[in-house]
Design an enzyme around this catalytic site. Structure first.
Site, PDB file in Angstrom:
ATOM      1  N   LYS A  55       0.839  -1.210   0.000  1.00 35.89           N
ATOM      2  CA  LYS A  55       0.000   0.000   0.000  1.00 35.89           C
ATOM      3  C   LYS A  55       0.863   1.246   0.000  1.00 35.89           C
ATOM      4  O   LYS A  55       0.567   2.215  -0.703  1.00 35.89           O
ATOM      5  CB  LYS A  55      -0.936   0.008   1.216  1.00 35.89           C
ATOM      6  CG  LYS A  55      -2.131  -0.933   1.078  1.00 35.89           C
ATOM      7  CD  LYS A  55      -3.206  -0.603   2.099  1.00 35.89           C
ATOM      8  CE  LYS A  55      -4.377  -1.573   1.995  1.00 35.89           C
ATOM      9  NZ  LYS A  55      -5.397  -1.329   3.022  1.00 35.89           N
ATOM     10  N   LYS A  79      -4.354 -10.477  -6.850  1.00 37.46           N
ATOM     11  CA  LYS A  79      -5.520 -10.765  -6.023  1.00 37.46           C
ATOM     12  C   LYS A  79      -6.721  -9.948  -6.514  1.00 37.46           C
ATOM     13  O   LYS A  79      -6.562  -8.797  -6.910  1.00 37.46           O
ATOM     14  CB  LYS A  79      -5.163 -10.367  -4.586  1.00 37.46           C
ATOM     15  CG  LYS A  79      -6.183 -10.703  -3.546  1.00 37.46           C
ATOM     16  CD  LYS A  79      -5.786 -10.132  -2.196  1.00 37.46           C
ATOM     17  CE  LYS A  79      -6.041  -8.631  -2.135  1.00 37.46           C
ATOM     18  NZ  LYS A  79      -6.240  -8.103  -0.770  1.00 37.46           N
ATOM     19  N   LYS A 139     -11.218  -4.956  -4.259  1.00 35.72           N
ATOM     20  CA  LYS A 139     -12.243  -3.928  -4.465  1.00 35.72           C
ATOM     21  C   LYS A 139     -11.608  -2.591  -4.805  1.00 35.72           C
ATOM     22  O   LYS A 139     -12.284  -1.693  -5.286  1.00 35.72           O
ATOM     23  CB  LYS A 139     -13.125  -3.816  -3.218  1.00 35.72           C
ATOM     24  CG  LYS A 139     -12.410  -3.466  -1.932  1.00 35.72           C
ATOM     25  CD  LYS A 139     -13.346  -3.620  -0.723  1.00 35.72           C
ATOM     26  CE  LYS A 139     -12.570  -3.482   0.578  1.00 35.72           C
ATOM     27  NZ  LYS A 139     -13.292  -3.913   1.749  1.00 35.72           N
TER      28      LYS A 139
HETATM   29  P1  AMP Z   1     -10.683  -6.255   3.170  1.00 32.43           P
HETATM   30  O1  AMP Z   1     -11.542  -5.974   2.005  1.00 32.43           O
HETATM   31  O2  AMP Z   1      -9.236  -6.019   2.903  1.00 32.43           O
HETATM   32  O3  AMP Z   1     -11.170  -5.618   4.455  1.00 32.43           O
HETATM   33  O4  AMP Z   1     -10.803  -7.810   3.374  1.00 32.43           O
HETATM   34  C1  AMP Z   1     -11.869  -8.430   4.053  1.00 32.43           C
HETATM   35  C2  AMP Z   1     -11.681  -9.937   4.081  1.00 32.43           C
HETATM   36  O5  AMP Z   1     -11.786 -10.488   2.771  1.00 32.43           O
HETATM   37  C3  AMP Z   1     -10.306 -10.380   4.602  1.00 32.43           C
HETATM   38  O6  AMP Z   1     -10.484 -11.530   5.396  1.00 32.43           O
HETATM   39  C4  AMP Z   1      -9.554 -10.695   3.358  1.00 32.43           C
HETATM   40  O7  AMP Z   1      -8.531 -11.630   3.583  1.00 32.43           O
HETATM   41  C5  AMP Z   1     -10.644 -11.273   2.471  1.00 32.43           C
HETATM   42  N1  AMP Z   1     -10.313 -11.102   1.052  1.00 32.43           N
HETATM   43  C6  AMP Z   1     -10.122  -9.939   0.392  1.00 32.43           C
HETATM   44  N2  AMP Z   1      -9.828 -10.141  -0.892  1.00 32.43           N
HETATM   45  C7  AMP Z   1      -9.849 -11.499  -1.081  1.00 32.43           C
HETATM   46  C8  AMP Z   1      -9.624 -12.355  -2.202  1.00 32.43           C
HETATM   47  N3  AMP Z   1      -9.309 -11.859  -3.399  1.00 32.43           N
HETATM   48  N4  AMP Z   1      -9.724 -13.697  -2.027  1.00 32.43           N
HETATM   49  C9  AMP Z   1     -10.038 -14.197  -0.819  1.00 32.43           C
HETATM   50  N5  AMP Z   1     -10.259 -13.454   0.276  1.00 32.43           N
HETATM   51  C10 AMP Z   1     -10.164 -12.114   0.165  1.00 32.43           C
END
Ligand code: AMP
Ligand code: TRP
Length: 327
Positions: free
Chosen positions: A111, A192, A195
């Protein structure tokens, strides 16, 4: 009964990566453990947020938790900033975590590399995440693969504190799905699904309308040759799509392979799109119902009260062990 804690940042547009990697497990775990699911708004502000959008996104994420099947009778759903103990323990654990170990966090390095300005909060983010988890003495933390390093740091911080000040924290285990822990971008299977990707074609949002989902899947990259075959090394793009198919249909990779034997990418993508559209439809419908009522607000009020109650004891013990004068 085991205790489970997890959180997601309210930064808008959750993807099927979040859904398959994290949320689906939240729903599963609530039947066997006492669960807390948090909207981590304090984490979200480590990068700039528009205040009005943050407020909206926080409420929307809470609605999405419920729409995905989290039952507020069983689980505690709340907003991180409603429970001041998170910020308070977060500071205390910043004084336990080492500068060097925070600097090794790959999420921080990734980041920080893309930002013009890097806040101190982005750097100390993992100490706050450790506080979220340790505050409730959680045994298990369901997350996607990308959070593994943060969980290891959380365990190190807990062990260090316990060693220096006496047994205080449960040392939590990560709970990462073997399949779905890392859903990849539809445009680049080396990346990956995120969003925050600048290209919307890279991800499917949980709330994308059916036609958008169909279009994104029809444009998703595939690999050379025409075979629908699971092979992460040789066919990363198709393997990722097969993983998504398997998770939405509860089929193993063998079953998916067999199902598409002799069929080409065209047929595969068509079926995949329908499976994703159908899988998300009930979540989307329930979400639309929920955001129009005040049910979410009631759930969040009760959730914050219950979380505050649960957090009190650990925080008091920590302060006493650190040597703070009693009030
Ligand atoms: P965040 O959007 O970073 O707050 O992530 C929320 C949850 O979603 C966390 O547990 C991440 O590890 C999971 N996560 C986010 N992106 C992915 C992805 N591409 N594949 C699997 N899990 C994900
Ligand atoms: N860092 C997590 C992410 O970006 C979100 C998070 C904050 C979290 N606190 C947590 C996840 C506690 C699990 C437990 O996805």
């Amino acid at each position: 009964m085991k205790r489970v804690f997890s959180g997601i940042q309210p930064s808008g547009n959750l993807t099927i990566g979040n859904y398959l990697g994290a949320m689906k497990n939240f729903v599963r775990l609530q039947h066997e453990a006492q669960c807390l699911f948090c909207v981590v708004d304090l984490h979200a502000i480590t990068v700039p947020q528009d205040p009005a959008a943050l407020r909206q996104n926080s409420r929307n994420l809470a609605a999405l938790y419920l729409a995905a099947g989290i039952d507020p009778e069983k689980s505690i759903v709340f907003i991180q900033s409603h429970v001041p103990a998170h910020a308070e323990l977060g500071w205390l654990l910043q004084c336990i975590a080492y500068y060097g170990e925070l600097g090794r966090m790959t999420q921080f390095k990734d980041k920080a590399a893309t930002k013009d300005v890097v806040t101190a909060g982005l750097f100390t983010y993992p100490a706050l995440m450790a506080a979220d988890i340790l505050l409730y003495q959680a045994d298990l933390v369901p997350v996607g693969e990308d959070q593994k390093q943060h969980l290891e740091l959380t365990r190190d911080i807990a062990e260090r504190f316990n060693h220096r000040f006496g047994d205080t924290f449960v040392v939590p285990e990560p709970y990462i799905p073997k399949v779905g822990g890392r859903i990849m971008s539809l445009e680049n299977p080396e990346k990956k699904m995120s969003k925050s990707d600048e290209s919307q074609g890279a991800y499917i949002a949980i709330l994308d309308p059916p036609d958008v989902i169909r279009k994104k899947i029809s444009r998703a990259v595939t690999d050379s040759d025409k075979e629908v075959r699971y092979d992460i090394e040789q066919k990363p793009a198709v393997s990722n799509l097969m993983t998504i198919f398997g998770l939405f249909t509860d089929m193993t990779m063998e079953q998916v392979t067999e199902h598409f034997a002799g069929k080409g990418y065209g047929q595969f993508k068509k079926e995949l799109a329908e499976v994703v559209v159908d899988g998300l439809a009930p979540v989307q419908a329930r979400y639309q119902e929920l955001i129009a009522t005040d049910e979410v607000d009631r759930v969040l009020r009760t959730g914050a009260e219950r979380a505050r109650d649960l957090s009190r004891q650990t925080l008091a013990t920590v302060k006493e062990r650190l040597g703070f004068l009693a009030e």
